[in-house]
Design a protein around this motif. Structure first.
Motif, PDB file in Angstrom:
ATOM      1  N   UNK A   1      13.552   2.305   0.616  1.00  0.00           N
ATOM      2  CA  UNK A   1      12.460   2.114   1.576  1.00  0.00           C
ATOM      3  C   UNK A   1      11.134   1.768   0.900  1.00  0.00           C
ATOM      4  N   UNK A   2      11.133   1.672  -0.436  1.00  0.00           N
ATOM      5  CA  UNK A   2       9.912   1.402  -1.173  1.00  0.00           C
ATOM      6  C   UNK A   2       9.987   0.047  -1.879  1.00  0.00           C
TER       7      UNK A   2
ATOM      8  N   UNK B   1      -0.171  -3.858 -14.218  1.00  0.00           N
ATOM      9  CA  UNK B   1      -1.550  -3.720 -14.680  1.00  0.00           C
ATOM     10  C   UNK B   1      -2.543  -4.429 -13.770  1.00  0.00           C
ATOM     11  N   UNK B   2      -2.063  -5.000 -12.656  1.00  0.00           N
ATOM     12  CA  UNK B   2      -2.936  -5.814 -11.816  1.00  0.00           C
ATOM     13  C   UNK B   2      -3.065  -5.249 -10.409  1.00  0.00           C
ATOM     14  N   UNK B   3      -1.925  -4.934  -9.762  1.00  0.00           N
ATOM     15  CA  UNK B   3      -1.945  -4.537  -8.352  1.00  0.00           C
ATOM     16  C   UNK B   3      -1.446  -3.108  -8.145  1.00  0.00           C
ATOM     17  N   UNK B   4      -1.425  -2.291  -9.198  1.00  0.00           N
ATOM     18  CA  UNK B   4      -0.806  -0.986  -9.106  1.00  0.00           C
ATOM     19  C   UNK B   4      -1.720   0.149  -8.673  1.00  0.00           C
ATOM     20  N   UNK B   5      -3.022  -0.114  -8.451  1.00  0.00           N
ATOM     21  CA  UNK B   5      -3.956   0.978  -8.204  1.00  0.00           C
ATOM     22  C   UNK B   5      -3.608   1.793  -6.954  1.00  0.00           C
ATOM     23  N   UNK B   6      -3.167   1.146  -5.904  1.00  0.00           N
ATOM     24  CA  UNK B   6      -2.899   1.840  -4.640  1.00  0.00           C
ATOM     25  C   UNK B   6      -1.403   2.027  -4.396  1.00  0.00           C
TER      26      UNK B   6
ATOM     27  N   UNK C   1       2.897  -4.270   3.688  1.00  0.00           N
ATOM     28  CA  UNK C   1       2.000  -4.444   4.816  1.00  0.00           C
ATOM     29  C   UNK C   1       2.187  -5.857   5.342  1.00  0.00           C
ATOM     30  N   UNK C   2       2.479  -5.961   6.650  1.00  0.00           N
ATOM     31  CA  UNK C   2       2.857  -7.237   7.235  1.00  0.00           C
ATOM     32  C   UNK C   2       1.747  -7.801   8.117  1.00  0.00           C
TER      33      UNK C   2
ATOM     34  N   UNK D   1       0.846  -1.171   0.000  1.00  0.00           N
ATOM     35  CA  UNK D   1       0.000   0.000   0.000  1.00  0.00           C
ATOM     36  C   UNK D   1       0.891   1.233   0.000  1.00  0.00           C
ATOM     37  N   UNK D   2       0.687   2.116  -0.993  1.00  0.00           N
ATOM     38  CA  UNK D   2       1.560   3.277  -1.174  1.00  0.00           C
ATOM     39  C   UNK D   2       3.026   2.862  -1.268  1.00  0.00           C
TER      40      UNK D   2
END
Length: 438
Positions: free
Chosen positions: A330-331, A386-391, A176-177, A171-172
């Motif tokens: 960090x990303x 193209x699949x999980x990039x929205x957030x 997320x763990x 996320x961003x």
């Protein structure tokens, strides 16, 4: 044009290493006729080839010439081949990612035991026993030659991995763990075997076959049903990969001249309908250009394509792990495809061939080299998701980073980097790493 004939090749100092291992790396043999003016460059080039076996602290050569007959001697100082390396590491992707949390429970410890030059044949045995936050057990065995006539070797490995935490989504562009105090939310085991065609230390090709079994807990499947897709908790798959490596760098630990190329094509097939098959391709090319005294310019690119009908989140790995744009440590930037470009200008500041440790008698340990380099760099990368990039706003966007760094190269090819960076998002940071940047 005058020429000489190689009458003999002698080896000295190789108490453990079999002579045949060294002789196979040489590009000349007794009986060869060599133009006199080409003799010295030839001996220097083969000196580098022996150094890049990474079995010796140093390699020197000498020769005598009488009546057109040349006798060559290569003298080596062998390394210590048993590496019992204690594991005390951070459970995150890198030191700075751990520093964000400053959680001392996220520490791994154990022992990584590597026996190089096993039986004096440049074979390698690897054993890793790791406890703590992430638990690992790994066994590996590499044989340079199992069929000498065709220069064929082999590599075998088995591994088991379990962790108290799992990155179940991004996320961003932050992981997320989910952490589980009792039990392991993720378990992964694998078996791998490769057939390697080894022309020499610089050129190798291989065919690798691997089997994987992965399991996640009910909680992970609930939090992200697309982790394995359709809320599955387990999957098994096989992977076939064909790869090629051409390593023409002057020094494999910290190159200042030459080039490096690698490419791989793989096919992943899932068993018992536990996933959608996908094809992956990756390639990397880097060029190192020495110029103007102690300066070196480096430029290189790498990329990945992953083609599938449907993608699971667990396979959506691009930049942020082994490959990344400096300044974005960090990303995490997940995706199906990516391209990465890096360039840098390096200036050697210090080159001490040996610091004598008088309190140690063993010559394999009492001479410590130290080289320091000042480096300025710029990186660029782009990830397609193209699949999980929205957030995750850093996907499908040009990433830019630049900075300066101080690199140290020392004992047994250890590389340490301290770099100050600025990225396109105006983030600045001081980052530490323990491997060569590209």
């Amino acid at each position: 044009m005058p020429a000489v004939v190689v009458a003999d090749i002698n080896l000295a100092g190789n108490e453990t290493t079999k002579g045949q291992v060294m002789l196979r790396e040489l590009t000349f043999a007794p009986g060869d006729t060599i133009p006199a003016e080409a003799l010295e460059p030839l001996l220097q080039e083969n000196q580098k080839r022996l150094v890049n076996l990474r079995l010796f602290h140093h390699v020197n050569y000498s020769y005598t010439c009488a009546e057109g007959q040349v006798r060559v001697t290569y003298e080596v100082q062998e390394r210590f081949y048993l590496y019992p390396i204690p594991i005390f590491d951070f459970a995150d992707r890198n030191f700075n990612a751990w520093l964000e949390k400053k959680d001392w429970s996220r520490i791994d410890y154990g022992l990584n035991l590597i026996l190089r030059n096993f039986r004096g044949r440049n074979e390698e045995v690897r054993v890793r026993v790791q406890r703590g936050f992430n638990k690992r057990l790994e066994l590996g065995y590499r044989i340079p030659y199992v069929w000498r006539k065709y220069n064929l070797g082999a590599d075998f490995s088995v591994a088991d991995y379990r962790s108290r935490t799992i990155s179940y989504t991004n996320l961003n562009n932050k992981q997320r763990f989910f952490e589980q105090e009792n039990g392991m939310p993720i378990k992964r085991s694998s078996v791998s075997a490769a057939l390697v065609h080894r022309q020499n230390v610089q050129r190798q090709s291989g065919l690798r076959l691997s089997y994987f079994n992965e399991q996640i807990s009910d909680s992970v499947a609930f939090l992200n049903p697309e982790y394995y897709r359709h809320a599955q908790r387990e999957r098994q798959y096989t992977r076939v990969e064909l790869y090629r490596v051409i390593n023409l760098r002057n020094n494999f630990a910290y190159p200042t001249a030459g080039s490096y190329f690698e490419a791989a094509l793989g096919q992943t097939l899932f068993l018992e309908k536990s996933g959608s098959p996908y094809t992956s391709a990756r390639a990397k090319y880097v060029r190192y250009l020495p110029f103007w005294g102690k300066y070196t310019y480096m430029a290189g690119a790498e990329g990945q394509l992953r083609l599938a009908g449907r993608h699971a989140f667990a396979d959506n790995i691009a930049l942020g792990y082994r490959s990344y744009v400096r300044g974005y440590e960090l990303y995490v930037v997940g995706g199906q495809h990516y391209g990465l470009f890096k360039q840098g200008l390096t200036r050697q500041l210090l080159d001490i061939k040996s610091i004598k440790l008088t309190f140690i008698d063993n010559p394999k340990f009492n001479n410590v080299p130290l080289a320091l380099y000042l480096n300025a760099f710029t990186d660029a990368g782009y990830v397609v998701d193209d699949v999980f990039g929205q957030e995750n706003p850093l996907t499908n966007r040009l990433l830019l980073g630049s900075g300066v760094g101080l690199h140290a190269v020392t004992f047994y090819d250890i590389v340490l980097r301290l770099e100050y960076t600025l990225n396109r998002e105006s983030d600045t940071g001081l980052y530490f790493s323990a491997r060569f940047p590209f």
